[in-house]
Write a protein that holds these residues in place. Structure first.
Motif, PDB file in Angstrom:
ATOM      1  N   PHE A  47       0.808  -1.229   0.000  1.00 18.09           N
ATOM      2  CA  PHE A  47       0.000   0.000   0.000  1.00 18.09           C
ATOM      3  C   PHE A  47       0.838   1.275   0.000  1.00 18.09           C
ATOM      4  N   SER A  48       2.140   1.136  -0.143  1.00 22.86           N
ATOM      5  CA  SER A  48       3.053   2.289  -0.157  1.00 22.86           C
ATOM      6  C   SER A  48       2.786   3.240   1.015  1.00 22.86           C
ATOM      7  N   ILE A  49       2.760   2.686   2.223  1.00 26.95           N
ATOM      8  CA  ILE A  49       2.484   3.495   3.420  1.00 26.95           C
ATOM      9  C   ILE A  49       3.747   3.633   4.278  1.00 26.95           C
ATOM     10  N   GLY A  50       4.817   3.986   3.670  1.00 26.75           N
ATOM     11  CA  GLY A  50       6.071   4.100   4.406  1.00 26.75           C
ATOM     12  C   GLY A  50       7.047   3.051   3.924  1.00 26.75           C
ATOM     13  N   SER A  51       8.214   3.133   4.435  1.00 22.92           N
ATOM     14  CA  SER A  51       9.270   2.229   4.003  1.00 22.92           C
ATOM     15  C   SER A  51       9.351   1.006   4.906  1.00 22.92           C
ATOM     16  N   PRO A  52       9.319  -0.191   4.325  1.00 18.09           N
ATOM     17  CA  PRO A  52       9.490  -1.395   5.127  1.00 18.09           C
ATOM     18  C   PRO A  52      10.856  -1.442   5.821  1.00 18.09           C
ATOM     19  N   VAL A  53      11.824  -0.719   5.284  1.00 15.81           N
ATOM     20  CA  VAL A  53      13.169  -0.715   5.851  1.00 15.81           C
ATOM     21  C   VAL A  53      13.148  -0.227   7.300  1.00 15.81           C
ATOM     22  N   HIS A  54      12.262   0.709   7.604  1.00 16.58           N
ATOM     23  CA  HIS A  54      12.233   1.282   8.944  1.00 16.58           C
ATOM     24  C   HIS A  54      11.623   0.343   9.982  1.00 16.58           C
ATOM     25  N   SER A  55      10.997  -0.731   9.536  1.00 19.78           N
ATOM     26  CA  SER A  55      10.480  -1.707  10.496  1.00 19.78           C
ATOM     27  C   SER A  55      11.537  -2.730  10.880  1.00 19.78           C
ATOM     28  N   ILE A  56      12.657  -2.765  10.166  1.00 22.87           N
ATOM     29  CA  ILE A  56      13.691  -3.762  10.430  1.00 22.87           C
ATOM     30  C   ILE A  56      14.325  -3.559  11.803  1.00 22.87           C
ATOM     31  N   LEU A  57      14.653  -2.323  12.145  1.00 26.23           N
ATOM     32  CA  LEU A  57      15.332  -2.064  13.413  1.00 26.23           C
ATOM     33  C   LEU A  57      14.483  -2.463  14.623  1.00 26.23           C
ATOM     34  N   PRO A  58      13.211  -2.055  14.706  1.00 28.42           N
ATOM     35  CA  PRO A  58      12.416  -2.515  15.859  1.00 28.42           C
ATOM     36  C   PRO A  58      12.304  -4.036  15.937  1.00 28.42           C
ATOM     37  N   ILE A  59      12.178  -4.684  14.779  1.00 27.08           N
ATOM     38  CA  ILE A  59      12.096  -6.147  14.769  1.00 27.08           C
ATOM     39  C   ILE A  59      13.394  -6.736  15.299  1.00 27.08           C
ATOM     40  N   ALA A  60      14.503  -6.261  14.763  1.00 27.70           N
ATOM     41  CA  ALA A  60      15.807  -6.799  15.146  1.00 27.70           C
ATOM     42  C   ALA A  60      16.073  -6.628  16.637  1.00 27.70           C
ATOM     43  N   ILE A  61      15.681  -5.493  17.181  1.00 28.53           N
ATOM     44  CA  ILE A  61      15.917  -5.239  18.602  1.00 28.53           C
ATOM     45  C   ILE A  61      14.949  -6.046  19.472  1.00 28.53           C
ATOM     46  N   LEU A  62      13.689  -6.155  19.066  1.00 32.05           N
ATOM     47  CA  LEU A  62      12.676  -6.796  19.919  1.00 32.05           C
ATOM     48  C   LEU A  62      12.641  -8.322  19.824  1.00 32.05           C
ATOM     49  N   VAL A  63      13.320  -8.915  18.837  1.00 33.46           N
ATOM     50  CA  VAL A  63      13.348 -10.384  18.827  1.00 33.46           C
ATOM     51  C   VAL A  63      14.132 -10.901  20.026  1.00 33.46           C
TER      52      VAL A  63
END
Length: 188
Positions: A47-63
């Motif tokens: 849906f082009s609602i922002g960059s998926p790249v910016h979700s990588i950091l929260p995922i990486a930290i919260l795993v």
């Protein structure tokens, strides 16, 4: 490029469903973080609602805290606020820095997970295939991000291969549960 989109879509769908199949697993929150991050990345792309790249950091930290079910459950509000802060904070750094920080976090998570699984094997004298699959999955994440950080072009090809491998692991996790005696092997 169409193959990359297709593999990414299939991977996102497979990993979105894993928490449903692994809801009683001690690593449920690990799966939940990956599923929520994958879902956001998928929706952001579609849906082009922002960059998926910016979700990588929260995922990486919260795993990492996702490895600890009781901790995550107790501090879930802190985890949500952390994810939001990391998401918006990731807009202040470069994509390369996001990938580097994420890689470091994935490596730390792999090491801790490896120690947890090894300790469990030593104490229980059992090998739980579900936990081995989680460890292999985390190793594939580390390798994927290591290649992306190191070499952009070769990284994309290996990202495709890794994503295919992760789909296979994900589908396996639909059936291989940690409490299923068929997938628990005694050492002695």
């Amino acid at each position: 490029m169409e193959y990359l989109i297709a593999i990414s879509t299939i991977s996102a769908i497979v990993w979105m469903l894993i928490p449903i199949f692994q809801r009683n697993n001690q690593y449920f929150y690990f799966f939940l973080v990956l599923a929520l991050g994958g879902t956001y990345g998928f929706l952001a792309f579609i849906f082009s609602i922002g960059s998926p790249v910016h979700s990588i950091l929260p995922i990486a930290i919260l795993v990492f805290p996702g490895l600890y079910r009781r901790f995550f459950r107790k501090y879930y509000l802190l985890m949500i606020l952390s994810a939001i802060a990391l998401f918006f904070g990731s807009y202040l750094i470069t994509m390369q820095q996001i990938q580097q920080f994420s890689l470091v976090s994935f490596i730390i998570t792999l090491i801790v997970l490896g120690f947890k699984v090894f300790k469990e094997v030593l104490e229980s004298q059992k090998i739980i295939i579900n936990h081995i699959l989680i460890l292999v999955y985390q190793l594939s994440l580390v390798l994927k991000y290591l290649l992306i950080v190191k070499e952009q072009h070769a990284g994309m090809l290996l990202f495709f291969i890794s994503a295919t491998f992760e789909i296979i692991i994900g589908i396996s996790l639909y059936f291989i549960k940690e409490d299923n005696p068929k997938f628990v092997y005694k050492i002695k």
